[in-house]
Design a protein around this motif. Structure first.
Motif, PDB file in Angstrom:
ATOM      1  N   THR A 171       0.803  -1.217   0.000  1.00 24.11           N
ATOM      2  CA  THR A 171       0.000   0.000   0.000  1.00 24.11           C
ATOM      3  C   THR A 171       0.838   1.269   0.000  1.00 24.11           C
ATOM      4  OG1 THR A 171      -1.665  -1.226   1.264  1.00 24.11           O
ATOM      5  CG2 THR A 171      -1.929   1.157   1.166  1.00 24.11           C
ATOM      6  N   TYR A 172       2.003   1.231   0.646  1.00 26.40           N
ATOM      7  CA  TYR A 172       2.786   2.452   0.843  1.00 26.40           C
ATOM      8  C   TYR A 172       4.162   2.404   0.201  1.00 26.40           C
ATOM      9  CZ  TYR A 172      -0.970   2.997   4.058  1.00 26.40           C
ATOM     10  OH  TYR A 172      -2.220   3.065   4.590  1.00 26.40           O
ATOM     11  N   GLY A 173       4.448   1.359  -0.571  1.00 26.55           N
ATOM     12  CA  GLY A 173       5.757   1.224  -1.194  1.00 26.55           C
ATOM     13  C   GLY A 173       6.028   2.286  -2.243  1.00 26.55           C
ATOM     14  N   GLY A 174       7.264   2.756  -2.273  1.00 15.29           N
ATOM     15  CA  GLY A 174       7.714   3.694  -3.301  1.00 15.29           C
ATOM     16  C   GLY A 174       6.915   4.974  -3.344  1.00 15.29           C
ATOM     17  N   ASP A 175       6.452   5.323  -4.540  1.00 17.43           N
ATOM     18  CA  ASP A 175       5.724   6.582  -4.745  1.00 17.43           C
ATOM     19  C   ASP A 175       4.330   6.570  -4.122  1.00 17.43           C
ATOM     20  OD1 ASP A 175       7.872   7.577  -6.142  1.00 17.43           O
ATOM     21  OD2 ASP A 175       7.086   6.952  -8.104  1.00 17.43           O
ATOM     22  N   LYS A 176       3.850   5.389  -3.702  1.00 19.69           N
ATOM     23  CA  LYS A 176       2.504   5.296  -3.111  1.00 19.69           C
ATOM     24  C   LYS A 176       2.459   5.820  -1.689  1.00 19.69           C
ATOM     25  CE  LYS A 176       2.400   0.919  -4.415  1.00 19.69           C
ATOM     26  NZ  LYS A 176       2.004  -0.472  -4.462  1.00 19.69           N
ATOM     27  N   GLY A 177       3.614   5.920  -1.016  1.00 15.22           N
ATOM     28  CA  GLY A 177       3.532   6.378   0.357  1.00 15.22           C
ATOM     29  C   GLY A 177       4.841   6.494   1.095  1.00 15.22           C
ATOM     30  N   GLY A 178       5.960   6.321   0.424  1.00 11.12           N
ATOM     31  CA  GLY A 178       7.238   6.586   1.051  1.00 11.12           C
ATOM     32  C   GLY A 178       7.938   5.418   1.714  1.00 11.12           C
ATOM     33  N   PHE A 179       7.334   4.223   1.719  1.00 17.21           N
ATOM     34  CA  PHE A 179       7.999   3.053   2.292  1.00 17.21           C
ATOM     35  C   PHE A 179       9.117   2.608   1.357  1.00 17.21           C
ATOM     36  CE2 PHE A 179       8.308  -1.638   2.456  1.00 17.21           C
ATOM     37  CZ  PHE A 179       8.766  -1.786   3.744  1.00 17.21           C
ATOM     38  N   ILE A 180      10.323   2.395   1.910  1.00 20.13           N
ATOM     39  CA  ILE A 180      11.477   1.983   1.115  1.00 20.13           C
ATOM     40  C   ILE A 180      11.729   0.488   1.251  1.00 20.13           C
ATOM     41  CG2 ILE A 180      13.968   2.260   0.791  1.00 20.13           C
ATOM     42  CD1 ILE A 180      13.559   5.166   1.922  1.00 20.13           C
ATOM     43  N   ALA A 181      11.800  -0.008   2.487  1.00 21.65           N
ATOM     44  CA  ALA A 181      12.121  -1.420   2.722  1.00 21.65           C
ATOM     45  C   ALA A 181      11.897  -1.739   4.193  1.00 21.65           C
ATOM     46  CB  ALA A 181      13.567  -1.712   2.337  1.00 21.65           C
ATOM     47  N   GLY A 182      11.932  -3.022   4.512  1.00 24.18           N
ATOM     48  CA  GLY A 182      11.775  -3.434   5.904  1.00 24.18           C
ATOM     49  C   GLY A 182      12.442  -4.770   6.166  1.00 24.18           C
ATOM     50  N   GLN A 183      12.618  -5.051   7.451  1.00 24.33           N
ATOM     51  CA  GLN A 183      13.236  -6.290   7.900  1.00 24.33           C
ATOM     52  C   GLN A 183      12.617  -6.680   9.234  1.00 24.33           C
ATOM     53  OE1 GLN A 183      17.000  -4.277   8.061  1.00 24.33           O
ATOM     54  NE2 GLN A 183      17.827  -5.466   6.354  1.00 24.33           N
ATOM     55  N   VAL A 184      12.596  -7.990   9.511  1.00 24.86           N
ATOM     56  CA  VAL A 184      12.145  -8.493  10.805  1.00 24.86           C
ATOM     57  C   VAL A 184      13.277  -9.353  11.367  1.00 24.86           C
ATOM     58  CG1 VAL A 184      10.426  -9.876  12.041  1.00 24.86           C
ATOM     59  CG2 VAL A 184       9.724  -8.481  10.075  1.00 24.86           C
ATOM     60  N   PHE A 185      13.620  -9.119  12.633  1.00 24.77           N
ATOM     61  CA  PHE A 185      14.692  -9.833  13.302  1.00 24.77           C
ATOM     62  C   PHE A 185      14.196 -10.452  14.605  1.00 24.77           C
ATOM     63  CE2 PHE A 185      16.776  -6.489  10.903  1.00 24.77           C
ATOM     64  CZ  PHE A 185      17.912  -7.098  10.383  1.00 24.77           C
ATOM     65  N   ARG A 186      14.816 -11.581  14.996  1.00 18.33           N
ATOM     66  CA  ARG A 186      14.598 -12.167  16.321  1.00 18.33           C
ATOM     67  C   ARG A 186      15.884 -11.970  17.107  1.00 18.33           C
ATOM     68  NH1 ARG A 186      14.170 -18.153  16.044  1.00 18.33           N
ATOM     69  NH2 ARG A 186      16.407 -17.908  15.936  1.00 18.33           N
ATOM     70  N   PHE A 187      15.773 -11.517  18.350  1.00 19.58           N
ATOM     71  CA  PHE A 187      16.936 -11.369  19.215  1.00 19.58           C
ATOM     72  C   PHE A 187      17.559 -12.743  19.418  1.00 19.58           C
ATOM     73  CE2 PHE A 187      18.622 -11.124  23.680  1.00 19.58           C
ATOM     74  CZ  PHE A 187      19.758 -10.407  23.366  1.00 19.58           C
ATOM     75  N   SER A 188      18.842 -12.868  19.130  1.00 17.47           N
ATOM     76  CA  SER A 188      19.531 -14.157  19.182  1.00 17.47           C
ATOM     77  C   SER A 188      19.985 -14.535  20.577  1.00 17.47           C
ATOM     78  CB  SER A 188      20.760 -14.119  18.264  1.00 17.47           C
ATOM     79  OG  SER A 188      21.701 -13.199  18.787  1.00 17.47           O
ATOM     80  N   GLY A 189      19.967 -13.582  21.492  1.00 20.26           N
ATOM     81  CA  GLY A 189      20.498 -13.814  22.826  1.00 20.26           C
ATOM     82  C   GLY A 189      21.925 -13.311  22.970  1.00 20.26           C
ATOM     83  N   PHE A 190      22.554 -12.963  21.850  1.00 13.63           N
ATOM     84  CA  PHE A 190      23.931 -12.486  21.879  1.00 13.63           C
ATOM     85  C   PHE A 190      23.976 -11.044  22.360  1.00 13.63           C
ATOM     86  CE2 PHE A 190      27.361 -10.151  19.731  1.00 13.63           C
ATOM     87  CZ  PHE A 190      28.460 -10.826  20.231  1.00 13.63           C
ATOM     88  N   VAL A 191      24.843 -10.788  23.343  1.00 16.79           N
ATOM     89  CA  VAL A 191      25.136  -9.431  23.799  1.00 16.79           C
ATOM     90  C   VAL A 191      26.651  -9.276  23.740  1.00 16.79           C
ATOM     91  CG1 VAL A 191      24.977  -7.775  25.702  1.00 16.79           C
ATOM     92  CG2 VAL A 191      23.115  -9.405  25.323  1.00 16.79           C
ATOM     93  N   SER A 192      27.125  -8.308  23.008  1.00 17.64           N
ATOM     94  CA  SER A 192      28.559  -8.126  22.786  1.00 17.64           C
ATOM     95  C   SER A 192      29.255  -7.553  24.013  1.00 17.64           C
ATOM     96  CB  SER A 192      28.784  -7.190  21.591  1.00 17.64           C
ATOM     97  OG  SER A 192      30.155  -6.859  21.489  1.00 17.64           O
ATOM     98  N   ASP A 193      30.227  -8.298  24.533  1.00 14.59           N
ATOM     99  CA  ASP A 193      31.063  -7.778  25.615  1.00 14.59           C
ATOM    100  C   ASP A 193      31.939  -6.649  25.099  1.00 14.59           C
ATOM    101  OD1 ASP A 193      30.165  -9.538  27.605  1.00 14.59           O
ATOM    102  OD2 ASP A 193      31.581 -11.092  26.977  1.00 14.59           O
ATOM    103  N   GLU A 194      32.369  -6.753  23.835  1.00 12.93           N
ATOM    104  CA  GLU A 194      33.286  -5.771  23.254  1.00 12.93           C
ATOM    105  C   GLU A 194      32.584  -4.470  22.885  1.00 12.93           C
ATOM    106  OE1 GLU A 194      36.521  -6.282  23.262  1.00 12.93           O
ATOM    107  OE2 GLU A 194      36.168  -8.278  24.095  1.00 12.93           O
ATOM    108  N   GLY A 195      31.323  -4.535  22.551  1.00 12.30           N
ATOM    109  CA  GLY A 195      30.619  -3.341  22.096  1.00 12.30           C
ATOM    110  C   GLY A 195      29.681  -2.746  23.132  1.00 12.30           C
TER     111      GLY A 195
END
Length: 130
Positions: A43-67
């Protein structure tokens, strides 16, 4: 559906963290999330409404000690829905739409918390020669 995405510089990123209610698994909410994402894309992709792209992620449980400053602490299981838009106004118009709202309500029934934060792109890059 699983193609790589390209983001124009200056895109707005909306980062939505989603915690499911106790006992609810992603498989329980997957169809509703897919339908919600399809409404946005179709409905909103491109010129129809400004949506560019999307992604869905699941938290893996990883937490970076270094970052992580101040010591890495565990985080609860959650999902992230990341969308990219031409403007925050385009995003808000899409989410005020009755069709989107009805799909979001289906997802929300299975969530204990959602939070959507908007970000301005300040930098992007790829390794040299790619």
């Amino acid at each position: 559906m699983f193609d790589p995405i390209t983001l124009p510089f200056g895109a707005k990123m909306l980062f939505n963290t989603v915690k499911l209610k106790p006992g609810v698994k992603f498989e329980d909410v997957e169809l509703a999330v897919g339908e919600m994402c399809n409404v946005v894309k179709d409905t909103y992709g491109g010129d129809k409404g400004g949506f560019i792209a999307g992604q869905v992620f699941r938290f893996s449980g990883f937490v970076s000690d270094e970052g992580t400053l101040g010591g890495a602490t565990p985080a609860e299981e959650h999902y992230a829905i990341v969308t990219y838009w031409r403007s925050f106004e385009d995003h808000e118009r899409s989410h005020a739409d009755k069709t989107f709202t009805s799909k979001f309500e289906e997802v929300a029934k299975m969530c204990s918390e959602t939070k959507e934060l908007g970000y301005d792109m300040l930098w992007q890059g790829t390794p040299e020669g790619e």
